[in-house]
Enzyme design. Structure first.
Site, PDB file in Angstrom:
ATOM      1  N   TYR A  59       0.855  -1.192   0.000  1.00  0.00           N
ATOM      2  CA  TYR A  59       0.000   0.000   0.000  1.00  0.00           C
ATOM      3  C   TYR A  59       0.888   1.238   0.000  1.00  0.00           C
ATOM      4  CZ  TYR A  59      -3.229  -3.607   1.710  1.00  0.00           C
ATOM      5  OH  TYR A  59      -3.941  -4.765   1.885  1.00  0.00           O
ATOM      6  N   PHE A 206     -12.225  -6.768   1.672  1.00  0.00           N
ATOM      7  CA  PHE A 206     -13.343  -6.182   0.922  1.00  0.00           C
ATOM      8  C   PHE A 206     -14.684  -6.498   1.590  1.00  0.00           C
ATOM      9  CE2 PHE A 206     -10.864  -6.667  -3.343  1.00  0.00           C
ATOM     10  CZ  PHE A 206     -10.191  -5.485  -3.114  1.00  0.00           C
TER      11      PHE A 206
END
Ligand code: NAP
Length: 310
Positions: A59, A206
């Protein structure tokens, strides 16, 4: 404050509501991220009682770990936080490769410790399988690092069911992180029977299907980030998903709760789902998602939500 939950068979315990931080410094995933907003949402999470902070080398790359390290240092709160990160990816000529070889993992754990400004990581994942390293050997390296006190629990992510079994041959895997949400329920057959049987915490990523299950989009909404290319956000599928979310809204409204919290509570009601790590782009979303702990779903509501997404 809620009861803490154990990460697999490890000695690490945390609030079941964690924080996903791919939008904290994740410039390679989301355009125009404000790093100060990212740092603030991590700070708010820690101040509000969230412990499990989920990040990864990928990230940013690197930036999410660095910003989280800065926040923890500034707050002086290392022991309040359960830090989870992921290694394996490396960049060669701007191309991402996966390397789970022993030497690379050893040096990457040290690099992650530096980026996070800490001397231990609570949960270290292999982010992806590589093509050559036997999975149990790679986990053996993490076990060595656990014995050396550099990490406290071992996880794998994005491994196929067979790769997970190979990785867990010696029983060292504490956590599996994989995609699972009401729109993508394959994990119920593919992973959960195994993870439950072997006391591995399944942490879905998610959980809000990148925001669609939070109940705030309509069919006119235009996405300008990586979601523009995701199948659930395309054409008829997007409209059908929004219709299902509207059915959940009826259940949520009848309880006086928000759709996002009802959806997140549904995961925690599933046997074997011990933690959730909803992502957030702003501090108010972090505080909002913590309200999930107050939602009590009846068996009928759990079944009704399940049926909507069957
Ligand atoms: P997600 O949790 O399904 O969706 C998060 C998005 O939903 C937020 O960015 C925000 O987007 C929206 N949202 C969050 N809370 C909300 C609320 N209360 N009300 C309304 N909207 C809300 O997806 P994710 O963040 O991509 O995934 C979660 C975490 O899983 C990541 O942060 C990362 O740590 C991890 N992950 C891991 C892997 C892996 O390979 N292991 C892969 C992907 C993700 P908007 O505000 O833009 O709508």
């Amino acid at each position: 404050m809620t009861n803490k939950v154990q990460l697999g068979s490890s000695e690490v315990f945390a609030n079941p509501i964690g924080l996903g931080t791919n939008a904290v410094g994740g410039h390679n995933l989301y355009p125009n991220l404000d790093e100060q907003v990212g740092k603030q949402l991590v700070k708010t999470a820690i101040e509000s009682g969230i412990q499990l902070i989920d990040t990864a080398l990928l990230y940013g790359p690197f930036r999410s770990e660095q910003l989280i390290g800065e926040v923890i240092k500034e707050m002086g709160c290392r022991e309040q936080v359960v830090l989870a990160t992921k290694i394996g990816p490396k960049f060669v000529d701007e191309k991402m490769l996966i390397d789970n070889s022993a030497d690379f993992l050893r040096s990457e754990v040290d690099a992650a410790l530096q980026r996070l400004q800490t001397d231990y990581i609570d949960l270290m994942y292999l982010h992806y399988p590589d093509e050559v390293t036997p999975k149990d050997e790679a986990i053996g390296v993490l076990k060595e690092l656990k014995d050396a006190g550099k990490i406290r629990a071992i996880g794998v992510s994005n491994f196929s069911p067979d790769q997970l079994k190979e990785a867990n041959k010696d029983g060292y895997v504490d956590v599996f992180q994989g995609q699972y949400n009401l729109l993508e329920r394959g994990a119920e057959q593919a992973y959960l029977p195994y993870t439950r049987e072997h006391n591995i915490s399944f942490i879905p990523y998610f959980p809000l299907a990148s925001g669609i299950l939070a109940g705030k989009y309509n069919k006119e909404y235009v996405f300008h980030d990586l979601r523009a290319n995701m199948p659930h956000f395309q054409g008829e599928a997007f409209v059908a998903n929004l219709e299902k979310v509207e059915q959940v809204r009826k259940i949520a409204d009848a309880k006086g709760e928000e759709v996002a919290h009802v959806v997140l509570a549904w995961y925690l009601a599933q046997d074997g789902i011990d933690f959730i790590i909803p992502g957030a782009k702003r501090a108010d979303q972090v505080q909002s998602n913590l309200k999930t702990l107050d939602v009590r779903l009846t068996a009928e509501e759990i079944q009704a939500i399940s049926s909507i997404f069957q």
